[in-house]
Design a protein around this motif. Structure first.
Motif, mmCIF file in Angstrom:
data_model
loop_
_atom_site.group_PDB
_atom_site.id
_atom_site.type_symbol
_atom_site.label_atom_id
_atom_site.label_comp_id
_atom_site.label_asym_id
_atom_site.label_seq_id
_atom_site.Cartn_x
_atom_site.Cartn_y
_atom_site.Cartn_z
ATOM 1 N N LYS A 155 0.851 -1.187 0.000
ATOM 2 C CA LYS A 155 0.000 0.000 0.000
ATOM 3 C C LYS A 155 0.887 1.238 0.000
ATOM 4 O O LYS A 155 1.765 1.387 0.851
ATOM 5 C CB LYS A 155 -0.914 0.016 1.228
ATOM 6 C CG LYS A 155 -1.835 1.222 1.275
ATOM 7 C CD LYS A 155 -2.735 1.188 2.504
ATOM 8 C CE LYS A 155 -3.659 2.413 2.543
ATOM 9 N NZ LYS A 155 -4.518 2.399 3.755
ATOM 10 N N ILE A 156 0.663 2.109 -0.967
ATOM 11 C CA ILE A 156 1.421 3.350 -1.062
ATOM 12 C C ILE A 156 0.615 4.456 -0.381
ATOM 13 O O ILE A 156 -0.501 4.768 -0.784
ATOM 14 C CB ILE A 156 1.721 3.707 -2.521
ATOM 15 C CG1 ILE A 156 2.611 2.618 -3.141
ATOM 16 C CG2 ILE A 156 2.410 5.066 -2.616
ATOM 17 C CD1 ILE A 156 2.883 2.802 -4.614
ATOM 18 N N VAL A 157 1.196 5.028 0.670
ATOM 19 C CA VAL A 157 0.516 6.033 1.482
ATOM 20 C C VAL A 157 0.982 7.419 1.064
ATOM 21 O O VAL A 157 2.173 7.726 1.127
ATOM 22 C CB VAL A 157 0.793 5.806 2.983
ATOM 23 C CG1 VAL A 157 0.115 6.883 3.824
ATOM 24 C CG2 VAL A 157 0.333 4.418 3.409
ATOM 25 N N ARG A 158 0.059 8.246 0.636
ATOM 26 C CA ARG A 158 0.380 9.602 0.183
ATOM 27 C C ARG A 158 0.664 10.503 1.375
ATOM 28 O O ARG A 158 -0.066 10.511 2.362
ATOM 29 C CB ARG A 158 -0.788 10.137 -0.643
ATOM 30 C CG ARG A 158 -0.605 11.535 -1.193
ATOM 31 C CD ARG A 158 -1.627 11.811 -2.295
ATOM 32 N NE ARG A 158 -2.973 11.508 -1.842
ATOM 33 C CZ ARG A 158 -3.815 12.415 -1.360
ATOM 34 N NH1 ARG A 158 -3.423 13.670 -1.237
ATOM 35 N NH2 ARG A 158 -5.039 12.079 -0.991
ATOM 36 N N CYS A 159 1.733 11.300 1.252
ATOM 37 C CA CYS A 159 2.116 12.247 2.313
ATOM 38 C C CYS A 159 2.010 13.665 1.757
ATOM 39 O O CYS A 159 2.952 14.165 1.147
ATOM 40 C CB CYS A 159 3.536 11.965 2.786
ATOM 41 S SG CYS A 159 4.148 13.164 4.010
ATOM 42 N N PRO A 160 0.877 14.355 1.941
ATOM 43 C CA PRO A 160 0.721 15.704 1.405
ATOM 44 C C PRO A 160 1.408 16.774 2.248
ATOM 45 O O PRO A 160 1.743 17.839 1.752
ATOM 46 C CB PRO A 160 -0.802 15.896 1.387
ATOM 47 C CG PRO A 160 -1.292 15.012 2.490
ATOM 48 C CD PRO A 160 -0.353 13.841 2.545
ATOM 49 N N PHE A 161 1.600 16.505 3.538
ATOM 50 C CA PHE A 161 2.257 17.472 4.424
ATOM 51 C C PHE A 161 2.714 16.734 5.677
ATOM 52 O O PHE A 161 2.271 15.634 5.982
ATOM 53 C CB PHE A 161 1.307 18.621 4.799
ATOM 54 C CG PHE A 161 -0.042 18.157 5.263
ATOM 55 C CD1 PHE A 161 -0.251 17.722 6.562
ATOM 56 C CD2 PHE A 161 -1.112 18.146 4.379
ATOM 57 C CE1 PHE A 161 -1.489 17.288 6.987
ATOM 58 C CE2 PHE A 161 -2.366 17.710 4.796
ATOM 59 C CZ PHE A 161 -2.554 17.278 6.090
ATOM 60 N N LEU A 162 3.629 17.362 6.401
ATOM 61 C CA LEU A 162 4.161 16.781 7.630
ATOM 62 C C LEU A 162 3.260 17.113 8.816
ATOM 63 O O LEU A 162 2.611 18.168 8.818
ATOM 64 C CB LEU A 162 5.568 17.322 7.890
ATOM 65 C CG LEU A 162 6.646 16.879 6.896
ATOM 66 C CD1 LEU A 162 7.967 17.584 7.205
ATOM 67 C CD2 LEU A 162 6.828 15.367 6.927
ATOM 68 N N PRO A 163 3.207 16.239 9.832
ATOM 69 C CA PRO A 163 3.893 14.949 9.910
ATOM 70 C C PRO A 163 3.104 13.851 9.195
ATOM 71 O O PRO A 163 1.880 13.917 9.118
ATOM 72 C CB PRO A 163 3.939 14.689 11.419
ATOM 73 C CG PRO A 163 2.687 15.359 11.926
ATOM 74 C CD PRO A 163 2.490 16.577 11.065
ATOM 75 N N CYS A 164 3.795 12.877 8.665
ATOM 76 C CA CYS A 164 3.137 11.718 8.071
ATOM 77 C C CYS A 164 4.055 10.509 8.258
ATOM 78 O O CYS A 164 5.282 10.639 8.308
ATOM 79 C CB CYS A 164 2.829 11.930 6.594
ATOM 80 S SG CYS A 164 4.255 12.365 5.589
ATOM 81 N N GLU A 165 3.457 9.358 8.381
ATOM 82 C CA GLU A 165 4.228 8.145 8.624
ATOM 83 C C GLU A 165 3.405 6.930 8.228
ATOM 84 O O GLU A 165 2.185 7.009 8.066
ATOM 85 C CB GLU A 165 4.625 8.046 10.091
ATOM 86 C CG GLU A 165 3.439 8.014 11.041
ATOM 87 C CD GLU A 165 3.850 8.021 12.500
ATOM 88 O OE1 GLU A 165 2.987 7.738 13.348
ATOM 89 O OE2 GLU A 165 5.027 8.302 12.790
ATOM 90 N N ILE A 166 4.086 5.819 8.058
ATOM 91 C CA ILE A 166 3.384 4.574 7.756
ATOM 92 C C ILE A 166 2.894 3.956 9.066
ATOM 93 O O ILE A 166 3.439 4.225 10.135
ATOM 94 C CB ILE A 166 4.275 3.575 6.987
ATOM 95 C CG1 ILE A 166 5.499 3.191 7.817
ATOM 96 C CG2 ILE A 166 4.693 4.155 5.649
ATOM 97 C CD1 ILE A 166 6.340 2.090 7.172
ATOM 98 N N SER A 167 1.848 3.137 8.961
ATOM 99 C CA SER A 167 1.288 2.515 10.155
ATOM 100 C C SER A 167 1.390 0.997 10.113
ATOM 101 O O SER A 167 0.973 0.332 11.059
ATOM 102 C CB SER A 167 -0.188 2.909 10.300
ATOM 103 O OG SER A 167 -0.933 2.523 9.160
ATOM 104 N N ALA A 168 1.944 0.446 9.028
ATOM 105 C CA ALA A 168 2.068 -1.001 8.891
ATOM 106 C C ALA A 168 3.284 -1.313 8.025
ATOM 107 O O ALA A 168 3.676 -0.503 7.171
ATOM 108 C CB ALA A 168 0.798 -1.591 8.267
#
Length: 220
Positions: A155-168
């Motif tokens: 799964k590719i998780v889009r990061c439009p702004f900080l903070p962002c991180e993966i959960s799995a």
């Protein structure tokens, strides 16, 4: 109201035309990484458009005819889809309702992804991944044949702004929008999110399929 096209969340945003006092709808789609677009699509082809015409496709609930644009295409290569060649591509008549405009006069080749239809046809919207073939990077072109498919369980998780991180562990963080302020950035053009032997997913760069050493690595 929001709706989903090939796994992509879209919204129809009402716009007011002040002169005519008519309300029309505009198409808006969330950006996706090319790999995610490939995995979401039923059909992905390289093709050239050789004809175009407007056709009727039934009536709406009020009895008014529904128009569609029918593109006749010459398929050059199929990367994903049914066993028969795609010969026709259908889309809405205007971009306001997510219709796609393709060049039927020139000699441009396209990468076209969309939803499978019947009898060698497919349906596309502005929410699908459609690009001029020559605008793709060499890595993207090679990834269409094998590498993107290897990561369809990721799964590719889009990061439009900080903070962002993966959960799995099976997620890859896509940062082009945040880091480069564009959809077609470094990760979109040169990387694929690939599943490793331990079930985790990680970005991989390179034209060739990932080597066993990368797939067996413990750390991203």
């Amino acid at each position: 109201m929001p709706f989903t096209v090939n796994g992509v969340l879209c919204t129809l945003l009402p716009l007011l035309l002040w002169r005519t006092e008519e309300v029309v709808e505009a198409c808006s789609c969330a950006p996706v990484h090319p790999q995610q677009a490939f995995c979401n699509a039923d059909v992905v082809i390289r093709a050239k458009v050789v004809g175009e015409r407007e056709v009727d496709s039934g009536n709406d609930i009020y009895g008014n005819p529904i128009k569609r644009i029918q593109y006749e295409v010459k398929q050059i290569k199929m990367f994903k889809g049914p066993p028969q060649n795609i010969e026709t591509v259908y889309t809405a008549p205007t971009s306001a309702v997510c219709g796609v405009t393709l060049d039927a006069i020139g000699k441009e080749e396209y990468l076209i992804s969309g939803k499978a239809g019947s009898s060698g046809s497919m349906h596309v919207t502005l929410c699908d991944y459609i690009m001029l073939w020559d605008s793709l990077s060499s890595t993207q072109k090679k990834s269409l044949s094998q590498r993107y498919q290897m990561g369809c369980d990721c799964k590719i998780v889009r990061c439009p702004f900080l903070p962002c991180e993966i959960s799995a562990p099976e997620e890859c963080l896509w940062t082009d929008l945040m880091m480069e302020k564009q959809v077609h950035g470094r990760q979109a053009n040169h990387y694929a999110c690939v599943k490793r032997a331990d079930g985790s997913c990680s970005w991989y760069r390179g034209v060739a399929p990932p080597k066993k050493e990368f797939l067996d690595a413990e750390d991203p």
